[in-house]
Every structure is written in C-alpha cells, then in structure tokens.
Design an enzyme around this catalytic site. Structure first.
Site, PDB file in Angstrom:
ATOM      1  N   SER A 145      12.537 -14.582 -17.625  1.00 35.12           N
ATOM      2  CA  SER A 145      13.653 -13.865 -17.124  1.00 35.12           C
ATOM      3  C   SER A 145      14.512 -15.018 -16.484  1.00 35.12           C
ATOM      4  CB  SER A 145      13.558 -12.628 -16.282  1.00 35.12           C
ATOM      5  OG  SER A 145      12.847 -12.967 -15.137  1.00 35.12           O
ATOM      6  N   ASP A 203      11.283 -19.239  -9.595  1.00 38.37           N
ATOM      7  CA  ASP A 203      11.648 -19.210 -10.933  1.00 38.37           C
ATOM      8  C   ASP A 203      12.953 -20.071 -11.693  1.00 38.37           C
ATOM      9  OD1 ASP A 203       9.117 -18.189 -10.795  1.00 38.37           O
ATOM     10  OD2 ASP A 203       9.506 -16.699 -12.259  1.00 38.37           O
TER      11      ASP A 203
END
Lengths: 394, 394
Positions: A145, A203
């Site tokens: 994502s 991330d």
C-alpha cells in the site's frame, strides 16, 4: 500542469531485515527497499475524465473531473494541510458510493487515490488515466500500500508541476531531488493514513528512498549507502493477525521480563551489527561480510521463535533453505507471512532454482529478488521490465 | 572394619536442566539427579584378595591386599589429605602396569578405585569383591564417572566403618546423614579429579545429594526439595568435544558481545525461573507449572542454538517430540550428546512409547526415566531393580 504527458513511476516494497517486534519496545529496526515494485502509468487525456485502473485487485473506476470539483469545498478549509480528516473521508465515501460488493482493499485504494488527487491537484485537476500494477502481494507485510501511495504522490505532484519531471535529461531511470522526495514521502504518508489508520511511516519512507533505513522510537533515519543484496522472498501465505502477534510478545515480556527483555536487547544489537556490516560492504566486500550477515539471520530467527512469533511454515522454509546451505528468517509480523533467504553473489543458480522449486512445492510463493532497492523512480518506457510493459500494453 | 558384609549402593546420574555453557560465563546452572543410576555391590571376602569388576567397560582386576600395602608409604605423607597428588598417581600407575591395550576409560576407573581404596582404608584394607554396573552410558555428559566415584566412596567409607551403615533399621532404601554425605561427596570429588583432571564438583554433588542444585561462580547450592519429573532422555550418540564447544561459545561472545551477552543473561533468568517453579511445585501443582517448564525448555533450546552448540541430531529430537506436543532441549555440552524431553504426569503412555520408537528409529538411544532423583542410597537386595539384581546374579 503538464498536458499530453505520459509518466511511468515505480516504488519498491519493503522488508524488515532485523528488529521486527523489538521496535515496538523501543529497539532499533532495519527496513530495506525490496525490489518487488509497484509501477504506475499516468497519461493525460483531453475528454475531461479521470480513470483509475488497479488490475491486481480488479478495480476500475472513471469519473468526470467536473464531478470531482464538487469535492473541493470540503477540502478548501485545510487544503494542502496534508492530514486526512474525518470530514475528508466522509466526503469521499459519499462521493464514491461504493457498491456493496466492494472489498475493503478496493475501497481504501480508491479513497487514497481520490484524497491525494483532490488534495494535491486542487483546482487544477488534470484529466488522465492512471494504471497501477504491482509485483508485490497485498496484505503480506511487504509495504504494497505504501508503494502504491508513493507512486500516486510522485506522479500527481509531477503531473501537477509541483515537482519537476527528472527524466527531462533523457536518462532511462531517474529520481527526484531529496527535497522533492521529502514532499512525495509526506503525501504518501497521508495516503497510508487512509489505508492503515495509524501507520509508522516506515513503509512510505522505504518506498520513497529505498536503500535501508533504521527506525527507532518513531525516528526514521536513512542510511547513506547500502549494497544491493540478492534474496529469495518466500510468502507462506499463512494468514496472521499482526495485532495478536504484537500482543503475544507484550504478554510474554510481562510474564518473563528477565528472560525476554535481554532477547529484545540482543535483537537491537543484531540490527546495529547488520547496519555496520552493510555500511562496511559499500567500501569493498570482505570474506567475513556474508558469513556474518548469515549468522545474524540465524540468531534473529531463533530470537523470533523465542518471543513467540514463529510458525511451522517458517520453520519449514528455514529447514529447506538450510539443507542447501542458505540462511532464512521471517520478516515482519511472523506467525506465517513472509521470510527472507540471503543469497551470496556466488550462490550456484542451480541451487537457487532447486530451493525455489522446493519452496513452491511446499505451497509457498517464492521470488528471487533483491533488497537495498532503488527508491521511487521515474522510467522511460524502454527501461521498464518486460512483464510490466506487457501489463501496460506497451 | 566390618567383616562378612555385603552392601548394595547406588548413585544417580546428572543432567543440566538449564544453564549449560552460560555457567562458564558466571551465570547460574541448574543440575538435577537423573534416575539412571550406577549400582555397586561390595562383598567382603576372607582370602586376602581384592577384586574389582566393571562389566560395562569390560574390566576385571584382582590383587593381593598385601601387595596394595606396598603403596601405603607413598600415601603416608598426606594420607587422608584428600587430594590426589602426582606422586600418588605415579605410584598407582607403576603398581597397576596397565597392559598396552587398556583403554583410557579403564585405566582411569582403576586408578580412581585404587586411589580411593588406599586413601580411605589406609592400613585397614579389607579383602573384598567390588562389582559396579551402571544404567548410564559413559562419555555422554551424564555424570557416569561421578556416580561411580560416589558409589565407591560411600561403600568404602561404610565398609571401613568411617561412616555408619544406615540400613541397620531394615528400611529398604536408605541414605547417610548429611555430614556423612558431605564426606562421601568430598572423597568422590577426589576420584573425579583422577578421572577428569579439573572437574567442577557439580557431578559428584548431584551423585551424592540427587534432587536439584544450582551452580554459579564455582558455588554449589542444594535446593531443599524438588519434585520428581518424568522425562525422556535421548542420546544422539553423536560424539563431540566439550572443549571445542566451550571455546566456540567464548569466540562468539567475543565476536558479538552485545548480541550474545544478553542471551547468556536470558539463560540465567531461565535457570532462576525454573528453580522458582520447581520450588513452587513442591507445595502443590498448579495448571501453570508444566506449561511454563515447557516454555522455558523451548526458549533455552533456541538460545543454545544461538550460541552455536546445537546440532541437526538435536533439532531432529526437538522436531520428533514437538510433533507429539512434547518439548525438548539439549543437555550438557551440546553439538550432539543428549537431550531431555519433559513428560507431563498425564502424558499418554502410548504417545511416550510412539515417540521413543521414533527416536530409536532415528538411531538414538532413548530412556524413559525421571529427574530430581534420590542421591546416593544403600539398598536391601530385594529393593534393587530386577535388571540390576540379574546383573549382580542375585
């Protein structure tokens, strides 16, 4: 805004090399760019429409740009304030009217796209087609994502002329300036908030900068230079709940503080030692480097079993790879999920192929790839991997 | 000296429950009596001869007591000083004139016997037959030499009337007073010095007192009361060098002090926690006790792998037993050698039998036995196990 433009952007996935779980308790984690990438193609169009196509999750949507203008008032107050508010989300949810059969993943992916599109482009909404295709499995803790949000942020900021297209000098693959990357990262983080609620920011940072970064007590520090390391990435496909696993470690630490506490300290020292070796490798390989990296992997895998986040499927990966002289550890939450296996530059390709086949025959997915990957990049179409070109129909 | 006397003495073997290797670095180890025992029969005779028969290692010797009197001058100076000097050993070696084909084990066993016989009995050397038979494998780190020395010391001290025969009150199995046990332990330690050079004293202490004891920084402390725990003891029969394994751990600690140091601290805390649970168990079993003991075993087995003393054969034992819900760890030096598997009081005997057969089919030796065993004991012949009675021909 740039018209008649086509951009190809990519961002890497992420693996935690060392420090998963320990990071929750104030220790250092080492996250690295994974060269399984998400690719985005954006192409301006002239019919006043905006479409997004996410073939991996089977989602395709198209709107009139003029419709999207209706969203602007809700964003007016805190436009470019870069924090998705509940008002933003409510407005977007009402606008899209997701059909009932829409899965959570699809809804969140579309919400993140719309949020970034409206927030970044403001009144200058371009008419365009967006296609995103990823080599990363979703929901496997590999930062898919974040890679998606990084690609969206980079392409939207570029299309809107907020940051410059770095490919103007005809290099095949290029990236943005550090300041521009900082902006990409900030916007990607907002997209991540929509998808994950309360992400750590690791991330999207890895997706933006690639390479390796250390993360401790909510502070993310990028490593200057890191080597690319060849790995096997294996997905056990065993589903697990990160929340339950994290809670289990906490319970164990409370139950046996003097037994588990030192293990977390040892994991911290493993991350530090690994960081030292990676840095050392950039100034020339020594015969010690790979054996030490392998030893750290083995030690940490034992530690992760000790803190209760192992799984028989992960043991199996360790056994299969060890029987061929290779070293593996789980990466991420554990309890299933993924494992990394380090390959040496001189590992026999036949052995790698044998190991891959054995792992696949165990029911796992297995990729031969690398870590320490390039961060967000912009590509000439000719520099895209063949499978991606075919996905994009070019 | 007591004439016309027959005594049956036994002493338990030893396993390290937790703390092997860590103890070398100042941490606590927990050693427990193993109910695989060494049995000694001594019977006085009247023909002025002294014989010793060690069927396990195929050794049988017989001398005239009068010949042994010739050794006394060498022992005169420091008789009962209880430390085997190089002069003692030289005198004994010259006396025995071992044939060339004599193995080291046999020579050392005979030297230890003669040293204890001459030192303890002094001028009152009894004419007697000694037979020693052991359930313990030799050289497997299970304290077989210490059990041998404890049996010798206890029987010689009793035959010579230095300590009293506690069986006079017609109990089936009995032991000596704590003060007498202390003397047995001291003499057994001297025998151990002949066999091992520089023993820690833990093995003879366990052989004497049984139960459980903690050992840290050369201080041995006996635990007041401990429960008997059923175990499987498995001998991989993989030979290994304790010296090499200990050196390997030291090297690893020097190489990665911040990674390995905390692991040794964690092992220390495991020994402490295990000690706490064992103590707790003596005042009534709770549902938590066995799960915690099992968890400690699993954690420590991972730690022992981390410090580099694991072995594929030990992994195999862990896998086989885990597949039946049982928990195992190596015991002692590792790198092969033995493992303990904890059994619960309610473990299905069929499962135990299945696991035993699986382990045996892997090429291992496997015994179902117990730990927390009685220390040195004196038996009525009728209280001896059937296999021992048959070995002794009674």
């Amino acid at each position: 805004m740039v018209f008649d433009k086509e951009l190809f952007v990519s961002a890497p996935g992420k693996v935690i090399l060392h420090g998963e779980h320990a990071v929750v308790h104030g220790k250092m984690a080492l996250a690295v760019g994974l060269n399984l990438r998400t690719f985005l193609r954006v192409k301006t169009r002239k019919d006043g429409k905006i479409s997004i196509n996410l073939p991996n999750i089977g989602t395709k949507q198209c709107w009139e740009v003029s419709q999207l203008h209706s969203l602007l008032p809700a964003f007016q107050d805190d436009l470019k304030q870069a924090r998705p508010s509940s008002k933003h989300l409510e407005t977007l949810r009402n606008f899209v009217e997701f059909p009932k059969e829409n899965k959570e993943t699809e809804s969140l992916a579309l919400l993140a796209f719309l949020y970034l599109y409206v927030s970044i482009c403001g009144r200058d909404m371009p008419s365009m087609d967006v296609v995103v295709w990823s080599q990363l499995p979703t929901g496997a803790g590999l930062g898919s994502s974040a890679a998606y949000c990084v690609c969206l942020a980079a392409s939207l900021l570029t299309i809107c002329g907020i940051i410059e297209d770095p490919l103007q000098h005809n290099t095949k693959i290029s990236s943005w300036t550090l300041t521009e990357q900082e902006l990409i990262n900030q916007w990607a983080f907002q997209g991540e908030k929509i998808i994950h609620g309360n992400p750590s920011g690791v991330d999207n940072a890895v997706g933006t900068w690639g390479g390796a970064l250390q993360y401790q007590s909510e502070i993310i520090t990028q490593m200057d230079r890191v080597p690319m390391l060849q790995i096997l990435l294996t997905n056990t496909q065993v589903p697990r709940s990160t929340k339950v696993l994290v809670a289990g470690v906490k319970d164990k630490l409370l139950k046996f503080p003097d037994i588990i506490g030192p293990v977390l300290s040892s994991i911290h020292a493993i991350s530090q030692e690994c960081q030292r070796i990676l840095k050392d490798m950039t100034s020339g390989l020594s015969a010690d480097h790979y054996p030490i990296l392998e030893e750290l992997i083995d030690i940490n895998q034992n530690h992760l079993n000790v803190i209760g986040v192992g799984h028989p499927s992960l043991d199996k990966i360790c056994q299969v790879t060890a029987s061929h002289g290779l070293h593996s550890k789980l990466t991420g939450a554990g309890g299933g999920g993924c494992a990394v296996t380090l390959l040496r530059p001189d590992t026999d390709p036949n052995i790698v192929e044998t190991v891959k086949q054995e792992l696949i025959s165990c029911g796992f997915q297995c990729w031969e790839t690398s870590i320490g990957a390039l961060g967000v990049s912009i590509h000439l179409p000719s520099s895209l991997p063949a499978d991606i070109r075919s996905e994009f129909g070019i």
